[in-house]
Design an enzyme around this catalytic site. Structure first.
Site, PDB file in Angstrom:
ATOM      1  N   LYS A 173       0.840  -1.196   0.000  1.00  0.00           N
ATOM      2  CA  LYS A 173       0.000   0.000   0.000  1.00  0.00           C
ATOM      3  C   LYS A 173       0.880   1.253   0.000  1.00  0.00           C
ATOM      4  O   LYS A 173       0.639   2.200  -0.746  1.00  0.00           O
ATOM      5  CB  LYS A 173      -0.923   0.003   1.232  1.00  0.00           C
ATOM      6  CG  LYS A 173      -2.030   1.025   1.125  1.00  0.00           C
ATOM      7  CD  LYS A 173      -2.762   1.218   2.423  1.00  0.00           C
ATOM      8  CE  LYS A 173      -2.023   2.192   3.304  1.00  0.00           C
ATOM      9  NZ  LYS A 173      -2.652   2.465   4.576  1.00  0.00           N
ATOM     10  N   ASP A 191      -6.779   1.112   0.899  1.00  0.00           N
ATOM     11  CA  ASP A 191      -6.847   1.226   2.365  1.00  0.00           C
ATOM     12  C   ASP A 191      -8.238   0.764   2.794  1.00  0.00           C
ATOM     13  O   ASP A 191      -9.002   0.237   1.988  1.00  0.00           O
ATOM     14  CB  ASP A 191      -6.544   2.667   2.814  1.00  0.00           C
ATOM     15  CG  ASP A 191      -7.662   3.620   2.422  1.00  0.00           C
ATOM     16  OD1 ASP A 191      -8.572   3.215   1.648  1.00  0.00           O
ATOM     17  OD2 ASP A 191      -7.659   4.767   2.893  1.00  0.00           O
TER      18      ASP A 191
END
Ligand code: SF4
Length: 263
Positions: A173, A191
């Site tokens: 991420k 997320d």
């Protein structure tokens, strides 16, 4: 007569030894125990029908609306350059952007490069970020990643996902955010907000962030990919809220497939 009796006894005795064998045989030949009966089907719990996949035209329509409403969406993590962005993202794990910004404003004022961060040292970094959860470990990672950037990447944040993922505290991420925001790559960082929106809307359902990421990359047209990550985050953060989604003001409520939407 006696003969007859002896021979009949003999026959008996020869027969009497037989049962062992035949018993064995009988054991071998005995039929297998009947297969367990299949359990009765439970009363049918009807699964909700799988949502109809989005058509390319619908995805295009959704992102056209996001773009019209917010042509230049911005991330909310404050940063000064790719390095401070990287540090901010590493610090943001399990923390809010607002909380991270509060701490990094002062930190980045004195340390906006790996060299300055090393000069500051772990103990002082810890002091600056002590309001952020897991700050001890995060301070350690900030120092370690700064060392690695200097030792292996000439003090610059590398431009590939594989390289960024080698930095302490940085995962997929983090790499996707940095590649997108610092270098303009068409990556999709998933997320908690993007994960929820991808699943609820039915645009890219998936059990893991990676599945949702790949699903979104597959359906979102390239013309929207630069900002898609921010549009989806902002949509999840301010409209498609986890507990009480604001479906009545949602820009894409007619396209959303969530059976529980309130409009
Ligand atoms: S309609 Fe409701 S559930 Fe669907 S995307 Fe909009 S806010 Fe989320």
């Amino acid at each position: 007569m006696a003969k007859i009796i002896r021979s009949s006894v003999g026959r008996k005795s020869s027969v009497s030894s037989a049962p062992r064998k035949s018993a064995k045989k009988a054991v071998k030949a005995s039929p297998k125990p009947a297969a367990k009966k299949a359990p009765k089907p439970k009363s049918p719990k009807l699964k909700p029908p799988k949502p109809r996949p989005w058509t390319p035209a619908e995805v295009h329509e959704a992102f056209s609306r996001f773009r019209k409403a917010n042509p230049e969406p911005k991330g909310e993590l404050e940063h000064l350059n790719p390095y401070t962005l990287l540090v901010a993202v590493v610090l943001s794990a399990q923390a809010t952007d607002a909380g991270v910004n509060k701490a990094t404003r002062a930190l980045f004022a004195v340390a906006d490069t790996p060299a300055k961060m090393l000069e500051l040292g772990e103990e002082k970094v810890r002091e600056y970020i002590k309001t952020i959860g897991l700050y001890r470990n995060k301070a350690k990672n900030v120092i370690a990643l700064s060392e690695k950037l200097i030792a292996e990447f000439g003090g610059e944040v590398p431009r590939t996902r594989a390289e960024i993922e080698t930095l302490p505290g940085a995962g997929r991420k983090t790499a996707n955010v940095v590649l997108n925001m610092a270098y303009g790559e068409h990556t999709m960082a998933v997320d908690t907000h993007v994960f929820r929106v991808g699943n609820r809307t039915g645009m890219a359902p998936g059990n893991t962030p990676l599945e949702v990421e790949l699903g979104l990359e597959k359906v979102i047209p390239s013309e929207f990919m630069l900002h898609a990550h921010h549009w989806l985050i902002l949509h999840g953060r301010y409209t498609c809220l986890a507990r009480k989604p604001r479906c009545e003001v949602c820009l894409i409520n007619d396209l959303c497939r969530w059976p529980e939407k309130t409009v």
